[in-house]
Design a protein around this motif. Structure first.
Motif, PDB file in Angstrom:
ATOM      1  N   PHE A  81       0.856  -1.187   0.000  1.00 37.32           N
ATOM      2  CA  PHE A  81       0.000   0.000   0.000  1.00 37.32           C
ATOM      3  C   PHE A  81       0.892   1.237   0.000  1.00 37.32           C
ATOM      4  O   PHE A  81       1.677   1.442   0.916  1.00 37.32           O
ATOM      5  N   GLN A  82       0.783   2.060  -1.062  1.00 37.02           N
ATOM      6  CA  GLN A  82       1.610   3.277  -1.097  1.00 37.02           C
ATOM      7  C   GLN A  82       0.831   4.489  -0.602  1.00 37.02           C
ATOM      8  O   GLN A  82      -0.223   4.840  -1.130  1.00 37.02           O
ATOM      9  N   LEU A  83       1.424   5.122   0.381  1.00 34.29           N
ATOM     10  CA  LEU A  83       0.774   6.218   1.074  1.00 34.29           C
ATOM     11  C   LEU A  83       1.417   7.546   0.671  1.00 34.29           C
ATOM     12  O   LEU A  83       2.635   7.668   0.595  1.00 34.29           O
ATOM     13  N   CYS A 149      10.093   2.904   1.603  1.00 34.42           N
ATOM     14  CA  CYS A 149       9.767   4.174   0.953  1.00 34.42           C
ATOM     15  C   CYS A 149      10.321   4.161  -0.461  1.00 34.42           C
ATOM     16  O   CYS A 149      11.143   3.317  -0.815  1.00 34.42           O
ATOM     17  N   LYS A 150       9.800   5.080  -1.259  1.00 36.84           N
ATOM     18  CA  LYS A 150      10.255   5.174  -2.663  1.00 36.84           C
ATOM     19  C   LYS A 150      10.708   6.610  -2.892  1.00 36.84           C
ATOM     20  O   LYS A 150       9.951   7.548  -2.630  1.00 36.84           O
ATOM     21  N   ILE A 151      11.963   6.740  -3.339  1.00 38.30           N
ATOM     22  CA  ILE A 151      12.532   8.083  -3.514  1.00 38.30           C
ATOM     23  C   ILE A 151      12.998   8.295  -4.953  1.00 38.30           C
ATOM     24  O   ILE A 151      13.032   7.356  -5.752  1.00 38.30           O
ATOM     25  N   ALA A 208      15.493  -1.244  -7.661  1.00 41.10           N
ATOM     26  CA  ALA A 208      15.869  -0.325  -8.750  1.00 41.10           C
ATOM     27  C   ALA A 208      14.665   0.018  -9.608  1.00 41.10           C
ATOM     28  O   ALA A 208      13.878  -0.860  -9.974  1.00 41.10           O
ATOM     29  N   ASN A 209      14.536   1.303  -9.932  1.00 42.15           N
ATOM     30  CA  ASN A 209      13.384   1.764 -10.723  1.00 42.15           C
ATOM     31  C   ASN A 209      13.818   2.842 -11.721  1.00 42.15           C
ATOM     32  O   ASN A 209      14.799   3.542 -11.497  1.00 42.15           O
ATOM     33  N   GLY A 210      13.061   2.934 -12.800  1.00 40.89           N
ATOM     34  CA  GLY A 210      13.314   4.004 -13.771  1.00 40.89           C
ATOM     35  C   GLY A 210      13.811   3.503 -15.118  1.00 40.89           C
ATOM     36  O   GLY A 210      14.173   4.294 -15.985  1.00 40.89           O
ATOM     37  N   GLY A 211      13.800   2.193 -15.312  1.00 38.94           N
ATOM     38  CA  GLY A 211      14.413   1.635 -16.519  1.00 38.94           C
ATOM     39  C   GLY A 211      13.485   1.354 -17.687  1.00 38.94           C
ATOM     40  O   GLY A 211      13.917   0.815 -18.719  1.00 38.94           O
ATOM     41  N   SER A 212      12.204   1.713 -17.566  1.00 34.02           N
ATOM     42  CA  SER A 212      11.233   1.258 -18.576  1.00 34.02           C
ATOM     43  C   SER A 212      11.575   1.629 -20.016  1.00 34.02           C
ATOM     44  O   SER A 212      11.254   0.883 -20.938  1.00 34.02           O
ATOM     45  N   LYS A 213      12.225   2.788 -20.178  1.00 34.43           N
ATOM     46  CA  LYS A 213      12.536   3.221 -21.551  1.00 34.43           C
ATOM     47  C   LYS A 213      13.389   2.171 -22.289  1.00 34.43           C
ATOM     48  O   LYS A 213      13.298   2.026 -23.491  1.00 34.43           O
ATOM     49  N   LEU A 235       9.003  -2.014 -12.137  1.00 38.44           N
ATOM     50  CA  LEU A 235       8.623  -1.481 -13.453  1.00 38.44           C
ATOM     51  C   LEU A 235       7.312  -0.710 -13.380  1.00 38.44           C
ATOM     52  O   LEU A 235       6.323  -1.211 -12.852  1.00 38.44           O
ATOM     53  N   ALA A 236       7.313   0.477 -13.981  1.00 37.35           N
ATOM     54  CA  ALA A 236       6.073   1.240 -14.089  1.00 37.35           C
ATOM     55  C   ALA A 236       5.592   1.227 -15.547  1.00 37.35           C
ATOM     56  O   ALA A 236       4.758   0.397 -15.929  1.00 37.35           O
ATOM     57  N   ARG A 237       6.153   2.116 -16.384  1.00 35.96           N
ATOM     58  CA  ARG A 237       5.587   2.267 -17.735  1.00 35.96           C
ATOM     59  C   ARG A 237       5.610   0.989 -18.573  1.00 35.96           C
ATOM     60  O   ARG A 237       4.654   0.720 -19.304  1.00 35.96           O
ATOM     61  N   ALA A 238       6.670   0.206 -18.467  1.00 34.36           N
ATOM     62  CA  ALA A 238       6.717  -1.017 -19.284  1.00 34.36           C
ATOM     63  C   ALA A 238       5.517  -1.906 -18.957  1.00 34.36           C
ATOM     64  O   ALA A 238       4.945  -2.558 -19.837  1.00 34.36           O
TER      65      ALA A 238
END
Ligand code: FNR
Length: 334
Positions: A81-83, A149-151, A208-213, A235-238
């Protein structure tokens, strides 16, 4: 208890990360799934209800009856759950309310949007380490599930490592790092080297995050893992574009993914506006095709389903739900 090692994670995404997308990601092989960021006060004005017809736990907004958060037992050990918060006190209240229904609680410390930052939430916390520490350490003391947390990265490596060490000392179990600063946008290169250096300097796992491109296939996920030196990747956008990116056997055709998504949307009575938004983000340029244009005109779940030969399935399921007394919301995109 969630273990943050060697995991493929569905990132938190506003409006995208509702129940159908999370279940689909799990079907395709994601190990951990984050819900969309939800702001503390929205939860504080909601009430927890068991939905016997759907087999879900619903958090319903008392002011307008909308579903703020819907979850089901299938994802209980995997949903984070992200708050969105700027208050330790409110964060603790929400976390205590939710902890029996979710696998972990995450605090968003990366959102650069004006709404978040002006409210002292999201990326605003990156420049207030004492506040961030207070929120996280209060949560760690207050709940029995892992807190994370996510930064976003800061302009220099040293500052980023220093901040992460402060956050780590709060007792969090892991930290997700998006390799862009709060000023940078998705077209900027992701700082994989900074993520790698942070991971080397911390004792807790870094996600690790941010690699979708650069992630078009399952194999690219392994490359991202290698380039960041992190065993957990997010992964978000992918996944937003084609959620079957999590399949070790390879991506599925988009039509198949959309059909499976629609089935979950119907089965879990997902709001038509949310369903439409998620499918639009899968179709992207295909919205210009004849079917894409028809889709844009669709207002009900049934109209959307009929474009993928699932109109009858939707009609029957909705009839069944109505008979059982399920009346949670409007049936039409507002
Ligand atoms: C996001 N992102 C995001 N991050 C977060 O912490 N909470 C959120 O609710 C959202 N919402 C959101 C919505 C949408 C549509 C997108 C595309 C992104 C940021 C996201 O989790 C991630 O950090 C970035 O997109 C970078 O990862 P990818 O896309 O390169 O995998």
């Amino acid at each position: 208890m969630l273990i943050y090692e060697g995991k493929n994670v569905l990132a938190p995404m506003v409006r995208i990360g509702t129940l159908p997308m999370r279940l689909l990601a799990l079907d395709y092989g994601a190990d951990i799934v984050y819900c969309e960021e939800l702001i503390d006060w929205k939860l504080l004005r909601s009430v927890r209800k068991e939905n016997v017809v759907l087999g879900t736990i619903d958090y319903i907004d008392k002011t307008d009856g909308t579903v703020v958060f819907r979850t089901t037992s299938r994802e209980k050990d995997k949903v984070v759950f992200q708050l969105g918060t700027c208050s330790a006190e409110r964060a603790v209240k929400v976390a205590q309310m939710l902890e029996k229904d979710v696998a972990a609680i995450d605090v968003n410390m990366g959102c650069p949007k004006k709404f978040s930052v002006d409210g002292g939430m999201g990326a605003a916390l990156l420049s207030k380490p004492e506040k961030a520490f207070e929120i996280l350490s209060s949560l760690v003391k207050a709940v029995n599930v892992p807190v994370t947390c996510k930064i976003r990265v800061l302009p220099s490596l040293d500052e980023t490592v220093e901040l992460c060490k402060i956050l780590e000392s709060s007792g969090i179990m892991a930290i997700a790092v998006h390799g862009r600063t709060k000023e940078e946008r998705q077209q900027h290169a992701n700082r994989n080297d900074v993520i790698q250096a942070v991971a080397k300097n911390l004792k807790i796992p870094v996600i690790a995050n941010g690699g979708s491109k650069e992630i078009e296939s399952y194999e690219d996920i392994a490359k991202f893992r290698e380039n960041t030196g992190c065993s957990c990747i997010m992964l978000a956008r992918a996944a937003e574009w084609n959620c079957s990116i999590f399949r070790a056997e390879g991506k599925l055709p988009l039509d198949e993914v959309i059909k499976s998504y629609l089935k979950y949307a119907v089965d879990f009575d997902n709001a038509p506006a949310n369903t439409k938004y998620c499918i639009q983000n899968m179709l992207r340029e295909l919205q210009e095709t004849p079917r894409g244009k028809k889709f844009l005109e669709a207002q009900t779940l049934e109209q959307m389903c009929s474009l993928w030969d699932m109109g009858e399935y939707c009609r029957q399921k909705q009839q069944e739900y109505r008979k059982l007394g399920l009346l949670t919301r409007r049936d039409v995109v507002p």
